[in-house]
Each structure stands twice: as C-alpha cells, then as structure tokens.
Design a protein around this motif. Structure first.
Motif, PDB file in Angstrom:
ATOM      1  N   MET A 161       0.831  -1.214   0.000  1.00  0.00           N
ATOM      2  CA  MET A 161       0.000   0.000   0.000  1.00  0.00           C
ATOM      3  C   MET A 161       0.863   1.261   0.000  1.00  0.00           C
ATOM      4  O   MET A 161       0.608   2.202   0.737  1.00  0.00           O
ATOM      5  CB  MET A 161      -0.963   0.001   1.199  1.00  0.00           C
ATOM      6  N   ARG A 162       1.894   1.248  -0.826  1.00  0.00           N
ATOM      7  CA  ARG A 162       2.839   2.377  -0.882  1.00  0.00           C
ATOM      8  C   ARG A 162       2.178   3.660  -1.376  1.00  0.00           C
ATOM      9  O   ARG A 162       2.460   4.739  -0.888  1.00  0.00           O
ATOM     10  CB  ARG A 162       4.036   2.032  -1.754  1.00  0.00           C
ATOM     11  N   GLU A 163       1.316   3.525  -2.367  1.00  0.00           N
ATOM     12  CA  GLU A 163       0.625   4.701  -2.881  1.00  0.00           C
ATOM     13  C   GLU A 163      -0.500   5.070  -1.910  1.00  0.00           C
ATOM     14  O   GLU A 163      -1.151   4.210  -1.334  1.00  0.00           O
ATOM     15  CB  GLU A 163       0.029   4.438  -4.273  1.00  0.00           C
ATOM     16  N   SER A 164      -0.751   6.348  -1.768  1.00  0.00           N
ATOM     17  CA  SER A 164      -1.811   6.813  -0.869  1.00  0.00           C
ATOM     18  C   SER A 164      -3.183   6.440  -1.442  1.00  0.00           C
ATOM     19  O   SER A 164      -3.314   6.151  -2.643  1.00  0.00           O
ATOM     20  CB  SER A 164      -1.735   8.332  -0.710  1.00  0.00           C
ATOM     21  N   ALA A 165      -4.168   6.482  -0.586  1.00  0.00           N
ATOM     22  CA  ALA A 165      -5.541   6.234  -1.034  1.00  0.00           C
ATOM     23  C   ALA A 165      -5.936   7.278  -2.086  1.00  0.00           C
ATOM     24  O   ALA A 165      -6.622   6.950  -3.063  1.00  0.00           O
ATOM     25  CB  ALA A 165      -6.504   6.275   0.153  1.00  0.00           C
ATOM     26  N   GLU A 166      -5.481   8.505  -1.895  1.00  0.00           N
ATOM     27  CA  GLU A 166      -5.783   9.568  -2.850  1.00  0.00           C
ATOM     28  C   GLU A 166      -5.184   9.262  -4.223  1.00  0.00           C
ATOM     29  O   GLU A 166      -5.839   9.420  -5.250  1.00  0.00           O
ATOM     30  CB  GLU A 166      -5.266  10.923  -2.334  1.00  0.00           C
ATOM     31  N   LYS A 167      -3.931   8.800  -4.227  1.00  0.00           N
ATOM     32  CA  LYS A 167      -3.273   8.462  -5.496  1.00  0.00           C
ATOM     33  C   LYS A 167      -3.979   7.281  -6.159  1.00  0.00           C
ATOM     34  O   LYS A 167      -4.203   7.275  -7.370  1.00  0.00           O
ATOM     35  CB  LYS A 167      -1.787   8.142  -5.244  1.00  0.00           C
TER      36      LYS A 167
END
Length: 185
Positions: A161-167
């Motif tokens: 889950m490296r990328e944010s939820a927003e991304k």
C-alpha cells in the motif's frame, strides 16, 4: 482466572448471549491463528482449542472455518457494499475510489485475513447485488470491471500500500473512468 461469582454469572447468560461470546472468542482465535499459520493448515479443532470452546460449540455457530473468516470480515464487507448505494458512488466516483482504498488501508488486518484465506469478497458480483443487470452483456461488463478493480486492489495491498488512497483513487478513476453511469456499471 475466573472467580466463582463470574462463573455463576456466565451460567445465567441466555443462549444468545453465550453464543455471542463464543462467536467472539472464535473470531479472535481465528484472527490470531491466521497471523502465524496458513489458512489451509488451520483446523477446526485448533480454532476451538485456542478459543477455549468445544468443536461442538464451533459447529453450533459456524458451518466451516471459511464461514468464520467471512463473519470475521463481515463488517468490512458490509461497509464497502453499503458505500456502493451511497450518493458518493453516483456523484463523485473518484472520491468514492479514494474512500474505498482508505477503508481498506484502515482495515488492512481484516483484508489481509481475507486474502490469506484466499476467499473472494463475495459469492457473486458485488455490483450485481446492488445494481442488477438487465442483460447478459451488462452482467459480464460488471464482472470484468469488478475483476479489474479487485486485481488492482489486491496488487496495491500486496505491494505494501505504498501509494496513498488519494493516489489510488486518482489512478483508478483514470483506469475505470470517473463518471460511469449506473446503467453502465
């Protein structure tokens, strides 16, 4: 260790209250076991022993260990399914994607249990349960979209889950389209 008074109080509990406590003990036991063992290797006997209940008590509450995992993760599934019925899904798809990924991240322990058990999020198409298809083509379009969504979600989760939820919401809105009509879902 329980006192005599506590033991007597437990005996007074109704069957429903007692079953609720038993189910909670079984859920906790399963959650802890899955942190250290492969799902396939966990037995009902092991779950019951860890929960401090009998095998009979297990089977009075669950038909299988898969049913126990489903129950363990049911609040997450219920929350995600309910979000499909909300206004945000219809009016701001991108923000709905962001909220979805955020919910998974916030409940990562439960999602990990589900993935580790190699279970599907639902027995059928989640979108289909909310928006029934009028045609076979529409049904398979939903199957394809849902499969793509779950593949992306699983890959994101498994890669930390490296990328944010927003991304992820932004990426998914581009991949799936931000303004898909309900009829098109």
């Amino acid at each position: 260790m329980q006192t005599e008074l506590e033991k007597k109080e437990i005996l007074r509990l109704s069957n429903e209250e007692s079953n609720k406590i038993t189910r909670e003990c079984l859920r906790i036991a399963m959650f802890k076991l899955m942190g250290s063992e492969d799902f396939e290797k966990i037995t009902v006997t092991e779950i019951a022993k860890r929960a401090g209940v009998s095998r009979l008590a297990f089977y009075r509450n669950y038909e299988s260990k898969e049913a126990l995992v489903s129950d363990l993760c049911s609040s997450l599934y219920t929350e995600l399914s309910a979000s499909l019925r909300g206004d945000r899904f219809q009016t701001n798809r991108k923000q709905w994607y962001v909220d979805f990924f955020r919910t998974i991240k916030e409940n990562s322990d439960y999602f990990a249990v589900y993935l580790k058990a190699n279970l599907k999020l639902d027995d059928g198409v989640i979108l289909e349960s909310v928006y029934p298809s009028a045609t076979v083509e529409e049904h398979y379009a939903k199957v394809a979209r849902e499969g793509a969504f779950l593949s992306i979600l699983t890959d994101w989760f498994n890669s930390g889950m490296r990328e944010s939820a927003e991304k992820m919401g932004e990426i998914f809105a581009k991949v799936m389209g931000n303004e898909v009509k309900t009829d098109d879902v």
